[in-house]
Design an enzyme around this catalytic site. Structure first.
Site, PDB file in Angstrom:
ATOM      1  N   ASP A   1       4.992 -20.569  16.582  1.00 23.93           N
ATOM      2  CA  ASP A   1       6.055 -19.905  15.825  1.00 23.93           C
ATOM      3  C   ASP A   1       7.178 -20.859  15.415  1.00 23.93           C
ATOM      4  OD1 ASP A   1       7.226 -17.422  14.828  1.00 23.93           O
ATOM      5  OD2 ASP A   1       8.740 -17.668  16.403  1.00 23.93           O
TER       6      ASP A   1
ATOM      7  N   LYS B   1      13.307 -18.396  23.102  1.00 21.96           N
ATOM      8  CA  LYS B   1      14.004 -17.130  22.844  1.00 21.96           C
ATOM      9  C   LYS B   1      14.714 -16.720  24.127  1.00 21.96           C
ATOM     10  CE  LYS B   1      11.157 -15.497  19.063  1.00 21.96           C
ATOM     11  NZ  LYS B   1      12.083 -15.631  17.923  1.00 21.96           N
TER      12      LYS B   1
ATOM     13  N   ARG C   1       0.836  -1.214   0.000  1.00 24.13           N
ATOM     14  CA  ARG C   1       0.000   0.000   0.000  1.00 24.13           C
ATOM     15  C   ARG C   1       0.865   1.257   0.000  1.00 24.13           C
ATOM     16  NH1 ARG C   1      -3.133  -1.476   5.293  1.00 24.13           N
ATOM     17  NH2 ARG C   1      -0.922  -1.763   5.683  1.00 24.13           N
TER      18      ARG C   1
ATOM     19  N   LYS D   1       4.795 -18.516   6.322  1.00 26.71           N
ATOM     20  CA  LYS D   1       4.176 -18.923   7.569  1.00 26.71           C
ATOM     21  C   LYS D   1       3.688 -17.679   8.313  1.00 26.71           C
ATOM     22  CE  LYS D   1       6.633 -19.607  11.279  1.00 26.71           C
ATOM     23  NZ  LYS D   1       7.375 -18.702  12.147  1.00 26.71           N
TER      24      LYS D   1
ATOM     25  N   HIS E   1      11.264 -22.151   6.153  1.00 24.13           N
ATOM     26  CA  HIS E   1      12.642 -21.875   5.727  1.00 24.13           C
ATOM     27  C   HIS E   1      13.638 -22.860   6.336  1.00 24.13           C
ATOM     28  CE1 HIS E   1      13.023 -19.525   9.485  1.00 24.13           C
ATOM     29  NE2 HIS E   1      14.327 -19.662   9.332  1.00 24.13           N
TER      30      HIS E   1
ATOM     31  N   GLU F   1      17.433 -19.710  20.587  1.00 29.78           N
ATOM     32  CA  GLU F   1      17.793 -18.391  20.059  1.00 29.78           C
ATOM     33  C   GLU F   1      18.249 -17.512  21.202  1.00 29.78           C
ATOM     34  OE1 GLU F   1      15.199 -16.771  16.798  1.00 29.78           O
ATOM     35  OE2 GLU F   1      13.769 -18.008  17.879  1.00 29.78           O
TER      36      GLU F   1
ATOM     37  N   HIS G   1       8.915 -25.463  12.127  1.00 30.81           N
ATOM     38  CA  HIS G   1      10.341 -25.763  11.945  1.00 30.81           C
ATOM     39  C   HIS G   1      10.771 -27.048  12.676  1.00 30.81           C
ATOM     40  CE1 HIS G   1      10.231 -21.893  10.249  1.00 30.81           C
ATOM     41  NE2 HIS G   1      10.475 -21.185  11.316  1.00 30.81           N
TER      42      HIS G   1
ATOM     43  N   LYS H   1      17.436 -24.995   4.721  1.00 30.01           N
ATOM     44  CA  LYS H   1      18.787 -25.004   5.291  1.00 30.01           C
ATOM     45  C   LYS H   1      19.533 -26.246   4.812  1.00 30.01           C
ATOM     46  CE  LYS H   1      17.391 -22.567   9.529  1.00 30.01           C
ATOM     47  NZ  LYS H   1      18.069 -21.283   9.551  1.00 30.01           N
TER      48      LYS H   1
HETATM   49  P1  NDP Z   1       5.637  -6.468   7.847  1.00 27.59           P
HETATM   50  O1  NDP Z   1       4.547  -5.985   8.719  1.00 27.59           O
HETATM   51  O2  NDP Z   1       6.988  -5.869   7.981  1.00 27.59           O
HETATM   52  O3  NDP Z   1       5.195  -6.261   6.323  1.00 27.59           O
HETATM   53  C1  NDP Z   1       3.901  -6.532   5.869  1.00 27.59           C
HETATM   54  C2  NDP Z   1       3.771  -6.084   4.429  1.00 27.59           C
HETATM   55  O4  NDP Z   1       2.438  -6.293   3.986  1.00 27.59           O
HETATM   56  C3  NDP Z   1       4.072  -4.635   4.216  1.00 27.59           C
HETATM   57  O5  NDP Z   1       4.818  -4.529   3.022  1.00 27.59           O
HETATM   58  C4  NDP Z   1       2.715  -4.016   4.034  1.00 27.59           C
HETATM   59  O6  NDP Z   1       2.860  -2.946   3.155  1.00 27.59           O
HETATM   60  C5  NDP Z   1       1.975  -5.120   3.336  1.00 27.59           C
HETATM   61  N1  NDP Z   1       0.527  -5.000   3.482  1.00 27.59           N
HETATM   62  C6  NDP Z   1      -0.205  -5.035   4.614  1.00 27.59           C
HETATM   63  N2  NDP Z   1      -1.516  -4.875   4.336  1.00 27.59           N
HETATM   64  C7  NDP Z   1      -1.594  -4.721   2.997  1.00 27.59           C
HETATM   65  C8  NDP Z   1      -2.679  -4.519   2.091  1.00 27.59           C
HETATM   66  N3  NDP Z   1      -3.950  -4.453   2.506  1.00 27.59           N
HETATM   67  N4  NDP Z   1      -2.398  -4.412   0.773  1.00 27.59           N
HETATM   68  C9  NDP Z   1      -1.123  -4.463   0.335  1.00 27.59           C
HETATM   69  N5  NDP Z   1      -0.059  -4.674   1.143  1.00 27.59           N
HETATM   70  C10 NDP Z   1      -0.304  -4.795   2.444  1.00 27.59           C
HETATM   71  O7  NDP Z   1       5.678  -8.046   7.984  1.00 27.59           O
HETATM   72  P2  NDP Z   1       6.902  -9.035   7.698  1.00 27.59           P
HETATM   73  O8  NDP Z   1       7.576  -8.626   6.441  1.00 27.59           O
HETATM   74  O9  NDP Z   1       7.703  -9.177   8.915  1.00 27.59           O
HETATM   75  O10 NDP Z   1       6.155 -10.427   7.511  1.00 27.59           O
HETATM   76  C11 NDP Z   1       5.386 -10.707   6.366  1.00 27.59           C
HETATM   77  C12 NDP Z   1       4.836 -12.131   6.510  1.00 27.59           C
HETATM   78  O11 NDP Z   1       5.922 -13.035   6.551  1.00 27.59           O
HETATM   79  C13 NDP Z   1       4.044 -12.325   7.801  1.00 27.59           C
HETATM   80  O12 NDP Z   1       2.985 -13.192   7.549  1.00 27.59           O
HETATM   81  C14 NDP Z   1       5.052 -12.984   8.720  1.00 27.59           C
HETATM   82  O13 NDP Z   1       4.420 -13.810   9.669  1.00 27.59           O
HETATM   83  C15 NDP Z   1       5.867 -13.819   7.734  1.00 27.59           C
HETATM   84  N6  NDP Z   1       7.220 -14.075   8.210  1.00 27.59           N
HETATM   85  C16 NDP Z   1       8.062 -13.028   8.500  1.00 27.59           C
HETATM   86  C17 NDP Z   1       9.348 -13.290   8.945  1.00 27.59           C
HETATM   87  C18 NDP Z   1      10.306 -12.178   9.224  1.00 27.59           C
HETATM   88  O14 NDP Z   1      11.462 -12.478   9.560  1.00 27.59           O
HETATM   89  N7  NDP Z   1       9.910 -10.914   9.106  1.00 27.59           N
HETATM   90  C19 NDP Z   1       9.841 -14.689   9.134  1.00 27.59           C
HETATM   91  C20 NDP Z   1       8.891 -15.697   8.744  1.00 27.59           C
HETATM   92  C21 NDP Z   1       7.622 -15.371   8.319  1.00 27.59           C
HETATM   93  P3  NDP Z   1       2.097  -1.579   3.296  1.00 27.59           P
HETATM   94  O15 NDP Z   1       2.064  -1.198   4.730  1.00 27.59           O
HETATM   95  O16 NDP Z   1       2.903  -0.708   2.426  1.00 27.59           O
HETATM   96  O17 NDP Z   1       0.777  -1.906   2.747  1.00 27.59           O
HETATM   97  C1  BG6 Z   2      10.944 -17.700  12.181  1.00 23.40           C
HETATM   98  C2  BG6 Z   2      10.276 -17.337  13.482  1.00 23.40           C
HETATM   99  O1  BG6 Z   2      10.107 -18.518  11.419  1.00 23.40           O
HETATM  100  O2  BG6 Z   2      12.142 -18.415  12.485  1.00 23.40           O
HETATM  101  C3  BG6 Z   2      11.197 -16.475  14.316  1.00 23.40           C
HETATM  102  O3  BG6 Z   2       9.084 -16.602  13.189  1.00 23.40           O
HETATM  103  C4  BG6 Z   2      12.500 -17.184  14.542  1.00 23.40           C
HETATM  104  O4  BG6 Z   2      10.605 -16.155  15.563  1.00 23.40           O
HETATM  105  C5  BG6 Z   2      13.078 -17.649  13.214  1.00 23.40           C
HETATM  106  O5  BG6 Z   2      13.391 -16.263  15.138  1.00 23.40           O
HETATM  107  C6  BG6 Z   2      14.284 -18.536  13.454  1.00 23.40           C
HETATM  108  O6  BG6 Z   2      14.899 -18.784  12.233  1.00 23.40           O
HETATM  109  P1  BG6 Z   2      16.462 -19.097  12.167  1.00 23.40           P
HETATM  110  O7  BG6 Z   2      16.694 -19.419  10.737  1.00 23.40           O
HETATM  111  O8  BG6 Z   2      17.145 -17.830  12.626  1.00 23.40           O
HETATM  112  O9  BG6 Z   2      16.692 -20.223  13.105  1.00 23.40           O
END
Ligand code: NDP
Ligand code: BG6
Length: 500
Positions: free
Chosen positions: A239, A344, A47, A152, A182, A220, A244, A186
């Protein structure tokens, strides 16, 4: 090396943390090592308002830490990246997406509209986006493949994951779906299969006759960092354990597949996950330990407790640690305990599997005879250590514990792909072997659902100080069986917890 077909990659959630920290660096590395097709486009969707140029500037920062010999490679990679602002929650904006994709596909040299969609948005959108793509015909494969990677968490519990699966299958076929875990990307987790099924010397021992018990640890050092908002509604069971750790357990316990392809491998994974012994309330009362970290000073650092973390409720009862004794009810593993733990703010970051072999039938060299252990270090310091007994030089016949250690880091000129690089490459090549299949995901939820119900109703939650190995009650899980957890010490300057 198989180079994927020319294609467009659409990342939903392109302005988010995952895209920035993991996905874009992974695509960039694949590009640097010429593992992407020569013609491809990456379209970021979110967005937030960015132009193509301002989005590229944002990504440039994400890529500054990557090692680049020739800076022009970064510019050439960024030329492949585009951005489309839209609200993916509403169906109307998908006309914009379709038009943008028409333009990008037209600029590629093939008439095929191969497209990889990556869902990296909040999970509430995982149900919405596939339906909206389908409403605009963007799921149809008559003009090229369409694949959907789903991050996930895949559901919140058994019922919601089934619901999600049902809805997703209305718009995409199972073979178009790539549910990412993920850990399966690995190298060391994949090696569990190679190690087990390519070495004749281990396979005969890999069963209840020779293995006493198995430990699986995913520890972790970091706390929840900036993800308190998400984590407080999830907890360690959802989580880490549901996905995992159970996937790692499946790799340790599954039967050999007839061939290493997606169907055969995932058939065996699903089979073993269906064999997990269901957890009754009385099992859980004895075999489950949940904990939450509390503030403490660790190695000169004052670390906040979980409830002080941003985004976490003051009275939160979310677990940041889970320890569990569990069983696999099948011919190979009957009655072998698996002790699984993740948490954690433990003293260090380490994921490992420890296979404890049974002792010899008669202690010829005294009661302190060495134990045979196989330690598979998933991360860090990836490798495998075998410990065994040896005669201590000198008079008598004292047996001494020694070990042989293989470290991936010592393999010369080997580029280890990051988990995301490997999985993205596989998805681009249409290889789903390392992605979780619908039936396996359901089996995992089925297994953990009693834990979720139990913790909701009556589960105790124990505190543990940051920098310790979890609640002492988790130690008792093993003490009660005359065993103890291995305390890996890598990364520790304080070796108090160390077992060498
Ligand atoms: P963030 O909150 O950082 O990012 C979410 C993204 O979704 C933003 O780019 C946001 O963009 C977009 N978004 C939200 N609502 C809308 C909408 N209505 N339309 C379009 N875009 C939208 O989350 P993460 O990147 O941390 O995580 C993303 C997913 O990946 C989650 O489901 C999380 O559980 C999973 N995940 C994340 C990990 C991580 O290390 N971060 C690890 C494993 C899984 P904008 O605000 O610009 O719309
Ligand atoms: C993610 C979990 O899927 O795996 C995190 O949401 C966690 O909470 C991470 O920290 C661990 O991944 P890795 O590769 O660092 O062991």
């Amino acid at each position: 090396m198989v180079i994927p077909d020319s294609c467009c990659i659409v990342i939903f959630g392109a302005s988010g943390d995952l895209t920035y920290r993991k996905l874009i660096p992974a695509f960039f590395n694949l590009y640097l090592y010429q593992q992407l097709p020569s013609e491809f486009s990456i379209l970021g969707v979110g967005r937030s308002e960015y132009s193509d140029q301002s989005y590229r500037e944002k990504l440039r920062l994400a890529l500054l830490e990557e090692k680049v010999e020739d800076p022009s490679q970064l510019e050439r990679f960024l030329d492949h990246v585009f951005y489309q602002a839209m609200d993916t929650a509403g169906v109307a904006d998908y006309a914009k997406l379709k038009q943008r994709l028409d333009e990008l596909h037209a600029s590629l040299p093939t008439a095929l509209r191969n497209t990889l969609y990556y869902l990296a948005t909040p999970p509430s959108l995982y149900r919405v986006i596939p339906a909206n793509l389908a409403a605009h015909g963007l799921n149809r494969e008559d003009d090229g493949w369409k694949r959907l990677i789903i991050e996930k968490p895949y559901g919140y519990d058994l019922a919601s994951s089934r619901e999600l699966d049902k809805e997703t299958h209305l718009h995409f076929q199972e073979q178009q779906l790539y549910r990412i875990d993920h850990y399966l990307g690995k190298e060391t987790v994949q090696n569990l299969l190679v190690f087990r099924f390519s070495n004749g010397m281990f396979e005969p021992l890999w069963n209840r006759n020779f293995i006493d018990y198995v430990e699986i640890t995913g520890a972790e050092f970091l706390g929840v960092e900036q993800r308190g908002g998400y984590y407080d509604g999830a907890g360690a069971v959802r989580d880490m354990l549901q996905n995992h750790l159970l996937q790692v357990l499946a790799m340790v316990t599954m039967e050999p597949p007839a061939t290493i392809d997606a169907d055969s491998t995932r058939d065996e994974v699903a089979k073993v996950l269906h064999s997990l012994q269901p957890l009754s309330d009385s099992d859980l009362a004895k075999h489950l330990v949940l904990g939450q970290y509390t503030a403490s000073s660790f190695q000169g650092q004052q670390l906040p407790g979980y409830r002080e973390e941003p985004g976490v409720a003051d009275e939160s009862r979310t677990e940041t640690y889970v320890g569990l004794k569990m069983f696999v009810n099948n011919w190979r593993w009957s009655e072998v305990p698996f002790y699984v733990r993740t948490g954690k703010r433990l003293p260090t970051r380490v994921s490992e599997v420890v296979i404890h072999f049974k002792r010899t039938p008669h202690p010829v060299f005294g009661q302190n005879a060495p134990e045979n252990k196989l330690i598979i270090r998933i991360q860090p310091d990836e490798g495998i250590l075998i410990s065994f007994g040896l005669k201590e030089p000198g008079a008598g016949f004292n047996a001494k514990q020694v070990s042989m250690d293989f470290r991936y880091g010592e393999m010369e000129e080997t580029r280890m792909l990051s988990a995301y690089e490997r999985l993205l490459l596989d998805a681009l090549n249409g290889d789903a072997t390392l992605f979780a299949r619908s039936d396996a995901v359901e089996a995992c939820w089925k297994f953990v659902q009693p834990i979720l119900d139990f913790k909701q109703q009556e589960g105790a939650l124990y505190g543990y100080a940051c920098g310790t190995w979890g609640p002492k009650e988790a130690d008792e899980l093993l003490f009660n069986d005359n065993r103890q957890w291995r305390f890996p010490c890598k990364n520790l300057t304080n070796t108090e917890y160390c077992e060498l």
